[in-house]
Write a protein that holds these residues in place. Structure first.
Motif, mmCIF file in Angstrom:
data_model
loop_
_atom_site.group_PDB
_atom_site.id
_atom_site.type_symbol
_atom_site.label_atom_id
_atom_site.label_comp_id
_atom_site.label_asym_id
_atom_site.label_seq_id
_atom_site.Cartn_x
_atom_site.Cartn_y
_atom_site.Cartn_z
ATOM 1 N N LEU A 6 -8.167 105.738 53.024
ATOM 2 C CA LEU A 6 -6.796 105.715 53.551
ATOM 3 C C LEU A 6 -6.799 105.869 55.321
ATOM 4 N N THR A 7 -8.102 106.605 55.672
ATOM 5 C CA THR A 7 -8.143 106.641 57.170
ATOM 6 C C THR A 7 -9.467 107.400 57.639
ATOM 7 N N VAL A 8 -9.991 107.139 58.721
ATOM 8 C CA VAL A 8 -10.998 107.650 59.428
ATOM 9 C C VAL A 8 -10.635 108.718 60.468
ATOM 10 N N ILE A 9 -11.226 110.156 60.253
ATOM 11 C CA ILE A 9 -11.008 111.033 61.381
ATOM 12 C C ILE A 9 -12.204 111.139 62.147
ATOM 13 N N LEU A 61 -8.168 108.361 63.411
ATOM 14 C CA LEU A 61 -7.460 109.346 64.144
ATOM 15 C C LEU A 61 -8.564 110.090 65.166
ATOM 16 N N SER A 62 -8.490 109.880 66.356
ATOM 17 C CA SER A 62 -9.518 110.553 67.129
ATOM 18 C C SER A 62 -9.059 111.857 67.639
ATOM 19 N N TYR A 63 -9.760 112.907 67.330
ATOM 20 C CA TYR A 63 -9.186 114.393 67.528
ATOM 21 C C TYR A 63 -9.969 115.092 68.653
ATOM 22 N N GLY A 64 -11.244 114.636 69.088
ATOM 23 C CA GLY A 64 -11.827 115.437 69.774
ATOM 24 C C GLY A 64 -11.856 115.245 71.479
ATOM 25 N N SER A 65 -11.500 113.898 71.612
ATOM 26 C CA SER A 65 -11.597 113.519 73.330
ATOM 27 C C SER A 65 -10.512 112.462 73.425
ATOM 28 N N THR A 97 -5.876 102.712 66.378
ATOM 29 C CA THR A 97 -6.453 104.079 66.585
ATOM 30 C C THR A 97 -5.404 104.892 67.329
ATOM 31 N N TYR A 98 -5.392 106.261 66.879
ATOM 32 C CA TYR A 98 -4.566 107.109 67.504
ATOM 33 C C TYR A 98 -5.360 108.229 67.971
ATOM 34 N N GLN A 99 -5.174 108.701 69.244
ATOM 35 C CA GLN A 99 -5.990 109.535 69.873
ATOM 36 C C GLN A 99 -4.791 110.957 69.761
ATOM 37 N N MET A 100 -5.382 112.005 69.152
ATOM 38 C CA MET A 100 -4.547 113.319 69.128
ATOM 39 C C MET A 100 -4.709 114.216 70.321
ATOM 40 N N VAL A 101 -5.574 113.867 71.155
ATOM 41 C CA VAL A 101 -6.112 114.819 72.156
ATOM 42 C C VAL A 101 -5.043 114.277 73.407
#
Length: 562
Positions: free
Chosen positions: A71-74, A97-101, A115-119
Motif C-alpha cells: 500500500l505504501t512505503v514509510i 511517507l517521510s517521517y524522519g526529516s 510523497t508526503y513529509q510528516m515532519v
C-alpha cells in the motif's frame, strides 16, 4: 537500545494496536516489512526495487507469486535516502511517507506527487532558534548540524537581522535539566509563537531556566569577552579564537555606531565625530567674526590706533608752522600719517566672513598701503642723509635737496609693489575657500591666497624696503640736527622688522581663523611702532615742551648756521 531502534518498536506497536481495533480497519489486517539500508545509498535503490518485485528479486514490473499488495512505503529516516527512494516510487505511483526529516525538494509535487513529509518545515525551527538567540542577546554561537543536505541548509541559509520577517507556526522552548546520574528531564520554559499579533514572538520564563553548573546558574555570554559598545571596535587577540577580542576606542576622526564593530569609519567631510565617537555631527562653520571676543578686540584696537593717528595728523596741521613740523618735510609727514591711518583701517578687511571682494583686495591693500608708508619713511631717511651730504660748499648733492627727491623715491618704491600685486591679482587671485581639515570639528571659512609665492613676494619686498630704511637711518642717527628723526626711524624700523620676522613662523604654525588674527596683530603692532617711534617724541615737544618748539631754539642748535 541502539540508535533509532525505538522507531521500529514504535512502528510495530502502532500496527499492532490498529489490527486489534476492529473499528479502525474492519476485515483488513496490516502487515509490514522492515529494511535497514545501513546508511548506504546503493542499498536504498536495491531495497526499493525489491519491494516492487516478486520474491524479493529486483525485477520491477514482475508481480508473479506476490500474494499481498503493497500500500505504501514509510521512510526513510534521512532526507537524502527519502529522495532516492521517492525517485523510484514516483514512477509507480506508490505513496511514500517521510517521517524522519524535511527536504524542500520533496515538497515539489511536480516531481514527487506521491510523497508526503510528516515532519514540519525545519525553517520555522531555525527561525525560532534565531528569536531565542536574539532574546538572550547572543551574537556568537556554535552551530552543530548533520553532514547532509539538511545540515548544509541550516549552516548556509540561516541569516537574520533586525528587520527579519518569519513565517507562521509555534514551538515550545524546552530546558533540558540534567542530573549527576546522567538522567534528565524536559522543562517547558517558554514558546515561540509566529502567529502572535505583538512584535514579541517569544515568551520565556527566565527564572524557570536552570543553567548548567559551569555557568554558575547565570545567563552565559556567547563570547569570551564583553561586547564592544558604539565608539569602540574589535581588536582580535593573537593566538586566540576570533570570538575573543579586546575593545579599542576608535582612533581620532573616526566613529563606530554599532555594537561589536569590526572597524571604525570616517565621517563625511562636513561632519566630525562626537566626544564618544559613536556618531557623526555637523561641523561648525567658523571665521574671525566681529561679534566674538578676539574679533572685537582686534577691531577695537585698530580703530583706537586709527583715532590716535587722526589726532596726531590734526595736531600737526594745527602746528604746521612750528619748527618741529617744518623741519622734516611737512608734506611727507602728512602722507606718512595718512598711510598709517589706512594701515590701521585696512586691518578691518581681515575681520568678518570672507567674500570675493574682501579676499581679492585685502592683501593687495595691505601690501600697497604698507609699501607707501615704508616709502615715506625711506624718503624721510634719504632726505636727511642727502641734506647733510649737501652741506659742503660746491657739493653735487645740492641739486637733490628738495621735494623732488622724496617724490621720486615714493613713486618708484610704491610702484614696484603695485606691479607685484597686479601680477598676483591677474594670475592667481585670492578667493573664498573652506578649510575642513586644519581645525577639528570646524569648517573654517577663509581666503585662499591663490599663490603663496606672490604673498611672500609682497612680504619680501616690504622687508627689503624696511631693511634699506633701517640701514640708512642707522647710519644717519648721529647726524647733528635739532630735530633729526633718523634715530627715531631706526627704532621704528627695528620694531617693524622684528614684528614681521616673527610673523612668518607664527603664521605658518597657526591654523584657521588664528592665522588671520596673527596677520592683523602684526599689521597693528608694526603700524603702531611706526606711529609711536616717529611721532611720539614730536607730539611730546609740541604738546608738553612748546618752549623748545621755537625758531630761536632751532637756529641756536642747528649746525647749518654759521
Amino acid at each position: 537500545m541502539k540508535k533509532n531502534y525505538q522507531h521500529v518498536f514504535a512502528f510495530d506497536f502502532a500496527i499492532d494496536e490498529i489490527n486489534k481495533d476492529s473499528n479502525l480497519l474492519p476485515n483488513f489486517t496490516l502487515g509490514f516489512q522492515i529494511y535497514d539500508n545501513m546508511f548506504q545509498a546503493r542499498l536504498n535503490y536495491d531495497i526499493t526495487l525489491s519491494l516492487l518485485s516478486a520474491k524479493k528479486n529486483s525485477f520491477p514490473n514482475s508481480m508473479c507469486g506476490r500474494q499481498k499488495k503493497m500500500l505504501t512505503v514509510i521512510g526513510a529516516l534521512g532526507s537524502e535516502a527519502s529522495m532516492q527512494i521517492a525517485t523510484i516510487l514516483s514512477l509507480y505511483q506508490i505513496p511514500q511517507l517521510s517521517y524522519g526529516s524535511f527536504h524542500p525538494g520533496l515538497s515539489d509535487k511536480t516531481y514527487f506527487p506521491f510523497t508526503y513529509q510528516m515532519v514540519p518545515n525545519g525553517n520555522t525551527q531555525s527561525e525560532g532558534i534565531v528569536h531565542l538567540i536574539k532574546y538572550l542577546g547572543w551574537t556568537w554561537i556554535g552551530l552543530v548540524v548533520s553532514d547532509d543536505d539538511s545540515g548544509e541548509r541550516a549552516g548556509e541559509e540561516v541569516f537574520f537581522n533586525e528587520n527579519m520577517e518569519f513565517s507562521t507556526g509555534s514551538y515550545d522552548i524546552v530546558n533540558l535539566v540534567t542530573f549527576p546520574n546522567k538522567s534528565f528531564i524536559r522543562v517547558r520554559v517558554g514558546m515561540v509563537d509566529f502567529q502572535s499579533s505583538s512584535n514579541e514572538k517569544i515568551t520565556i520564563k527566565k527564572d524557570a531556566i536552570i543553567w548548567p553548573n559551569i555557568f554558575n546558574q547565570t545567563l552565559p555570554y556567547s563570547m569570551c569577552t564583553e561586547r564592544c559598545p558604539p565608539g569602540y571596535h574589535r581588536k582580535v587577540r593573537e593566538s586566540e579564537p576570533s570570538c575573543c577580542y579586546d575593545c579599542s576606542q576608535c582612533p581620532e576622526g573616526t566613529i563606530s555606531h554599532q555594537t561589536d564593530a569590526y572597524e571604525c569609519e570616517t565621517c563625511q567631510e562636513t561632519e566630525h565625530p562626537n566626544k564618544k565617537r559613536n556618531r557623526c555631527i555637523p561641523k561648525v562653520t567658523t571665521f574671525l567674526a566681529y561679534d566674538e571676543p578676539l574679533g572685537k578686540g582686534l577691531a577695537s584696537t585698530g580703530l583706537t590706533f586709527a583715532l590716535f593717528t587722526v589726532l596726531v595728523l590734526a595736531t600737526f596741521i594745527k602746528h604746521q608752522k612750528t619748527p618741529v613740523v617744518k623741519a622734516n618735510n611737512r608734506s611727507l609727514t602728512y602722507l606718512l600719517l595718512i598711510s598709517l591711518l589706512l594701515c590701521f583701517i585696512c586691518s578691518l578687511l581681515f575681520i568678518g566672513r570672507p567674500t570675493i571682494t574682501t579676499c581679492l583686495f585685502r592683501q593687495a591693500a595691505f601690501g600697497n598701503i604698507f609699501s607707501l608708508a615704508l616709502s615715506c619713511v625711506l624718503a624721510k631717511t634719504i632726505t636727511v642723509v642727502v641734506a647733510f651730504m649737501a652741506r659742503s660748499p660746491g657739493s653735487k648733492m645740492r641739486k637733490w635737496v628738495g621735494k623732488g627727491l622724496s617724490n621720486y623715491i615714493i613713486l618708484f618704491s610704491s610702484l614696484i609693489q603695485v606691479v607685484i600685486c597686479a601680477i598676483w591679482l591677474f594670475t592667481s587671485p585670492p578667493f573664498p575657500d573652506l578649510d575642513m581639515v586644519s581645525q577639528s570639528g570646524q569648517i573654517v571659512v577663509q581666503c585662499n591666497e591663490g599663490s603663496d609665492t606672490m604673498f611672500y613676494m609682497v612680504l619680501g619686498y616690504m622687508g627689503f624696503q624696511a631693511s634699506i630704511s633701517f640701514t640708512m637711518a642707522f647710519l644717519a642717527r648721529k647726524l647733528p640736527d635739532s630735530f633729526n628723526e633718523a634715530k627715531f626711524i631706526t627704532f621704528s624700523m627695528l620694531v617693524f622688522c622684528s614684528v614681521w620676522l616673527s610673523f612668518i613662523p607664527t603664521y605658518l604654525s597657526t591654523r584657521g581663523k588664528y592665522m588671520v588674527a596673527v596677520e592683523i596683530f602684526s599689521i597693528l603692532v608694526s603700524s603702531a611702532g611706526l606711529l609711536g617711534c616717529i611721532f611720539a617724541p614730536k607730539m611730546f615737544i609740541i604738546l608738553l615742551r612748546p618752549e623748545v618748539n621755537t625758531k630761536n631754539n632751532f637756529f641756536r642748535k642747528n649746525n647749518f648756521t654759521k
